[in-house]
Motif scaffolding. Structure first.
Motif, PDB file in Angstrom:
ATOM      1  N   ALA A 257       0.794  -1.222   0.000  1.00 56.91           N
ATOM      2  CA  ALA A 257       0.000   0.000   0.000  1.00 56.91           C
ATOM      3  C   ALA A 257       0.829   1.276   0.000  1.00 56.91           C
ATOM      4  CB  ALA A 257      -0.926  -0.001   1.215  1.00 56.91           C
ATOM      5  N   ALA A 258       1.889   1.331   0.801  1.00 50.52           N
ATOM      6  CA  ALA A 258       2.557   2.609   1.029  1.00 50.52           C
ATOM      7  C   ALA A 258       3.277   3.140  -0.205  1.00 50.52           C
ATOM      8  CB  ALA A 258       3.555   2.477   2.182  1.00 50.52           C
ATOM      9  N   VAL A 259       3.868   2.237  -0.987  1.00 56.14           N
ATOM     10  CA  VAL A 259       4.617   2.653  -2.167  1.00 56.14           C
ATOM     11  C   VAL A 259       4.091   1.875  -3.367  1.00 56.14           C
ATOM     12  CG1 VAL A 259       6.889   2.831  -3.250  1.00 56.14           C
ATOM     13  CG2 VAL A 259       6.666   3.078  -0.770  1.00 56.14           C
ATOM     14  N   GLY A 260       3.610   2.601  -4.380  1.00 53.51           N
ATOM     15  CA  GLY A 260       3.130   1.912  -5.572  1.00 53.51           C
ATOM     16  C   GLY A 260       1.972   0.984  -5.269  1.00 53.51           C
ATOM     17  N   ALA A 261       0.949   1.490  -4.593  1.00 51.33           N
ATOM     18  CA  ALA A 261      -0.177   0.648  -4.189  1.00 51.33           C
ATOM     19  C   ALA A 261      -0.777  -0.069  -5.391  1.00 51.33           C
ATOM     20  CB  ALA A 261      -1.243   1.504  -3.506  1.00 51.33           C
ATOM     21  N   GLY A 262      -1.093  -1.355  -5.192  1.00 54.00           N
ATOM     22  CA  GLY A 262      -1.746  -2.127  -6.240  1.00 54.00           C
ATOM     23  C   GLY A 262      -0.815  -2.644  -7.303  1.00 54.00           C
ATOM     24  N   ALA A 263       0.491  -2.623  -7.070  1.00 48.54           N
ATOM     25  CA  ALA A 263       1.443  -3.071  -8.078  1.00 48.54           C
ATOM     26  C   ALA A 263       1.327  -4.576  -8.310  1.00 48.54           C
ATOM     27  CB  ALA A 263       2.859  -2.721  -7.645  1.00 48.54           C
ATOM     28  N   ASP A 264       1.568  -4.976  -9.559  1.00 52.48           N
ATOM     29  CA  ASP A 264       1.601  -6.389  -9.916  1.00 52.48           C
ATOM     30  C   ASP A 264       3.047  -6.863  -9.963  1.00 52.48           C
ATOM     31  OD1 ASP A 264      -1.205  -6.649 -10.320  1.00 52.48           O
ATOM     32  OD2 ASP A 264      -1.001  -5.685 -12.277  1.00 52.48           O
ATOM     33  N   PRO A 265       3.298  -8.127  -9.607  1.00 52.84           N
ATOM     34  CA  PRO A 265       4.670  -8.655  -9.698  1.00 52.84           C
ATOM     35  C   PRO A 265       5.168  -8.616 -11.142  1.00 52.84           C
ATOM     36  CG  PRO A 265       3.251 -10.127  -8.429  1.00 52.84           C
ATOM     37  CD  PRO A 265       2.352  -9.121  -9.063  1.00 52.84           C
ATOM     38  N   LEU A 266       6.462  -8.362 -11.298  1.00 55.21           N
ATOM     39  CA  LEU A 266       7.042  -8.336 -12.638  1.00 55.21           C
ATOM     40  C   LEU A 266       7.011  -9.737 -13.261  1.00 55.21           C
ATOM     41  CD1 LEU A 266      10.239  -6.126 -12.155  1.00 55.21           C
ATOM     42  CD2 LEU A 266       8.062  -5.467 -13.192  1.00 55.21           C
ATOM     43  N   ALA A 267       6.678  -9.795 -14.535  1.00 51.26           N
ATOM     44  CA  ALA A 267       6.617 -11.070 -15.267  1.00 51.26           C
ATOM     45  C   ALA A 267       7.943 -11.305 -15.982  1.00 51.26           C
ATOM     46  CB  ALA A 267       5.449 -11.057 -16.238  1.00 51.26           C
ATOM     47  N   VAL A 268       9.015 -11.457 -15.198  1.00 42.71           N
ATOM     48  CA  VAL A 268      10.345 -11.563 -15.807  1.00 42.71           C
ATOM     49  C   VAL A 268      10.530 -12.882 -16.556  1.00 42.71           C
ATOM     50  CG1 VAL A 268      11.408  -9.984 -14.161  1.00 42.71           C
ATOM     51  CG2 VAL A 268      11.355 -12.429 -13.648  1.00 42.71           C
ATOM     52  N   HIS A 269       9.679 -13.864 -16.289  1.00 40.31           N
ATOM     53  CA  HIS A 269       9.772 -15.112 -17.043  1.00 40.31           C
ATOM     54  C   HIS A 269       9.522 -14.899 -18.535  1.00 40.31           C
ATOM     55  CE1 HIS A 269       5.526 -14.637 -15.893  1.00 40.31           C
ATOM     56  NE2 HIS A 269       5.237 -15.280 -17.014  1.00 40.31           N
ATOM     57  N   GLY A 270       8.890 -13.778 -18.870  1.00 42.39           N
ATOM     58  CA  GLY A 270       8.631 -13.486 -20.276  1.00 42.39           C
ATOM     59  C   GLY A 270       9.888 -13.254 -21.095  1.00 42.39           C
ATOM     60  N   LEU A 271      11.001 -12.868 -20.441  1.00 43.66           N
ATOM     61  CA  LEU A 271      12.235 -12.604 -21.182  1.00 43.66           C
ATOM     62  C   LEU A 271      12.753 -13.864 -21.861  1.00 43.66           C
ATOM     63  CD1 LEU A 271      14.170 -10.216 -18.745  1.00 43.66           C
ATOM     64  CD2 LEU A 271      12.484  -9.648 -20.509  1.00 43.66           C
ATOM     65  N   ALA A 272      12.777 -14.991 -21.134  1.00 45.67           N
ATOM     66  CA  ALA A 272      13.249 -16.244 -21.724  1.00 45.67           C
ATOM     67  C   ALA A 272      12.329 -16.697 -22.856  1.00 45.67           C
ATOM     68  CB  ALA A 272      13.346 -17.328 -20.644  1.00 45.67           C
ATOM     69  N   THR A 273      11.037 -16.523 -22.669  1.00 46.07           N
ATOM     70  CA  THR A 273      10.091 -16.863 -23.735  1.00 46.07           C
ATOM     71  C   THR A 273      10.364 -16.033 -24.977  1.00 46.07           C
ATOM     72  OG1 THR A 273       8.383 -17.440 -22.115  1.00 46.07           O
ATOM     73  CG2 THR A 273       7.637 -16.950 -24.353  1.00 46.07           C
ATOM     74  N   ALA A 274      10.644 -14.731 -24.763  1.00 47.64           N
ATOM     75  CA  ALA A 274      10.910 -13.834 -25.887  1.00 47.64           C
ATOM     76  C   ALA A 274      12.139 -14.280 -26.667  1.00 47.64           C
ATOM     77  CB  ALA A 274      11.091 -12.409 -25.379  1.00 47.64           C
ATOM     78  N   VAL A 275      13.191 -14.723 -25.971  1.00 47.86           N
ATOM     79  CA  VAL A 275      14.404 -15.179 -26.652  1.00 47.86           C
ATOM     80  C   VAL A 275      14.086 -16.364 -27.557  1.00 47.86           C
ATOM     81  CG1 VAL A 275      16.691 -16.208 -26.327  1.00 47.86           C
ATOM     82  CG2 VAL A 275      15.946 -14.326 -24.856  1.00 47.86           C
ATOM     83  N   GLY A 276      13.339 -17.322 -27.022  1.00 48.36           N
ATOM     84  CA  GLY A 276      12.975 -18.487 -27.822  1.00 48.36           C
ATOM     85  C   GLY A 276      12.180 -18.118 -29.054  1.00 48.36           C
ATOM     86  N   LEU A 277      11.203 -17.223 -28.898  1.00 50.79           N
ATOM     87  CA  LEU A 277      10.383 -16.814 -30.040  1.00 50.79           C
ATOM     88  C   LEU A 277      11.209 -16.037 -31.059  1.00 50.79           C
ATOM     89  CD1 LEU A 277       7.119 -15.714 -28.182  1.00 50.79           C
ATOM     90  CD2 LEU A 277       7.431 -17.754 -29.594  1.00 50.79           C
ATOM     91  N   ALA A 278      12.105 -15.169 -30.566  1.00 52.08           N
ATOM     92  CA  ALA A 278      12.954 -14.402 -31.477  1.00 52.08           C
ATOM     93  C   ALA A 278      13.844 -15.333 -32.291  1.00 52.08           C
ATOM     94  CB  ALA A 278      13.798 -13.400 -30.697  1.00 52.08           C
ATOM     95  N   ASP A 279      14.425 -16.326 -31.643  1.00 51.03           N
ATOM     96  CA  ASP A 279      15.294 -17.273 -32.344  1.00 51.03           C
ATOM     97  C   ASP A 279      14.534 -18.066 -33.396  1.00 51.03           C
ATOM     98  OD1 ASP A 279      17.476 -16.442 -30.880  1.00 51.03           O
ATOM     99  OD2 ASP A 279      17.372 -18.091 -29.428  1.00 51.03           O
ATOM    100  N   GLU A 280      13.233 -18.234 -33.180  1.00 56.66           N
ATOM    101  CA  GLU A 280      12.389 -18.940 -34.149  1.00 56.66           C
ATOM    102  C   GLU A 280      11.836 -18.007 -35.224  1.00 56.66           C
ATOM    103  OE1 GLU A 280       9.329 -20.657 -31.779  1.00 56.66           O
ATOM    104  OE2 GLU A 280      10.687 -21.991 -30.676  1.00 56.66           O
ATOM    105  N   GLY A 281      12.160 -16.722 -35.129  1.00 62.55           N
ATOM    106  CA  GLY A 281      11.643 -15.754 -36.088  1.00 62.55           C
ATOM    107  C   GLY A 281      10.205 -15.359 -35.836  1.00 62.55           C
ATOM    108  N   ARG A 282       9.725 -15.522 -34.588  1.00 63.18           N
ATOM    109  CA  ARG A 282       8.322 -15.273 -34.276  1.00 63.18           C
ATOM    110  C   ARG A 282       8.118 -14.040 -33.398  1.00 63.18           C
ATOM    111  NH1 ARG A 282       6.313 -20.550 -31.567  1.00 63.18           N
ATOM    112  NH2 ARG A 282       4.253 -19.612 -31.869  1.00 63.18           N
ATOM    113  N   LEU A 283       9.190 -13.316 -33.098  1.00 61.28           N
ATOM    114  CA  LEU A 283       9.048 -12.099 -32.307  1.00 61.28           C
ATOM    115  C   LEU A 283      10.069 -11.079 -32.762  1.00 61.28           C
ATOM    116  CD1 LEU A 283       7.755 -10.550 -29.922  1.00 61.28           C
ATOM    117  CD2 LEU A 283       9.523 -11.530 -28.446  1.00 61.28           C
TER     118      LEU A 283
END
Length: 316
Positions: A257-283
């Motif tokens: 509540a005190a700082v950045g109330a209502g923040a969602d956790p960072l979805a850092v797992h998306g970075l590895a997914t992005a690498v895979g898709l980029a290597d496949e030519g899909r991102l």
């Protein structure tokens, strides 16, 4: 080293290139000699004071959330990466300061060989945001998702990530961007009055989720989705009035509540997914424009024009 900062809220000309001490990697972190870094619309909102109730700012405030470069320092406990590696990633939400010569990353992944430095520098923030919201909406194979503002930095990545999950994607943009959206895997339509009718013509059985990257149309988007719980916005500050979740990743204290109330956790797992898709030519990471650090005010002006197709990137 050089870093972009501002010492008061205001228009783009409050930004300056400052000489600051070099940061150093702490435990679990790495430092990079940055080649490029991203500029997001959220940064312009921070600078203008429009995010002050979500993200309290301590001045001087150093800008930038994502960057790419060459690893030149490893923090304690870091493995799986070596000095000289090319990576892209995210800073901590509390420290920021990615628009700089040297950047400490808290989350990272290998830079795909098919991406330029400019693409990699602007990738991580949009990948994280898109992944976070698609996860919140539980977008998966067989779903139909509407992305409002699909030609912007986040929208262009969200289209591709949703399509990679097996979803059907309808994206709104001006007519001049329709062919571009088709190339990313979306079925385009124009935004504005009558959007509900146009979406129903494309998807008579309705849509499963709405990802709002633009703001300003929540009542119509809720009507299209059929339930405010099926809409997530990253751009509309009236979200709470409509029962819609506004996703942001500002830091929060233990109570949330005190700082950045209502923040969602960072979805850092998306970075590895992005690498895979980029290597496949899909991102790919569409880059709207690049600016040297010294022209950061012009970069913010372009962002606030809302006419940038893709990500705005600062280069070192």
């Amino acid at each position: 080293m050089r870093a972009i900062e501002f010492t008061e809220y205001g228009p783009p000309d409050v930004l300056r290139v400052a000489e600051t001490p070099e940061p150093h990697a702490g435990p679990g972190q790495i430092r990079i000699a940055a080649k490029a870094s991203g500029l997001s619309p959220g940064e312009t909102a921070l600078r203008g004071g429009r995010f002050r109730e979500f993200v309290p700012v301590t001045f001087p405030y150093r800008t930038g959330f994502d960057a790419a470069g060459v690893v030149d320092e490893l923090g304690e406990g870091v493995d799986g990466v070596s000095l000289g590696d090319e990576v892209f990633g995210l800073v901590t939400m509390t420290d920021r300061a990615a628009n700089a010569d040297f950047v400490v990353l808290a989350a990272w992944a290998p830079k795909p060989a098919v991406w330029s430095w400019e693409e990699a520098g602007g990738a991580a923030g949009n990948v994280e945001t898109s992944t976070r919201v698609l996860d919140l909406l539980n977008v998966r194979a067989g779903h139909t998702v509407l992305i409002q503002g699909a030609a912007g930095g986040v929208g262009t990545v969200a289209v591709q990530l949703a399509a990679a999950r097996g979803a059907r994607v309808i994206g709104t943009a001006s007519e001049g961007n329709h062919e571009f959206l088709r190339s990313l895997g979306a079925e385009p339509t124009t935004y504005g009055p009558g959007l509900g009718d146009r979406v129903r013509a494309l998807a008579p059985n309705g849509v499963d989720a709405v990802f709002d990257c633009a703001g300003g149309a929540l009542p119509e988007l809720i009507a299209i989705a059929g339930d405010p719980a099926r809409v997530v916005t990253i751009a509309d500050f009236t979200a709470a009035q409509h029962g819609v979740h506004m996703s942001h990743s500002a830091p929060a204290d233990e109570t949330g509540a005190a700082v950045g109330a209502g923040a969602d956790p960072l979805a850092v797992h998306g970075l590895a997914t992005a690498v895979g898709l980029a290597d496949e030519g899909r991102l790919r990471i569409p880059v709207a424009a690049t600016f040297p650090l010294a022209e950061v005010a012009a970069a913010h002006e372009l962002s606030e024009s809302r006419h940038a197709r893709g990500k705005i990137v600062l280069v070192n």
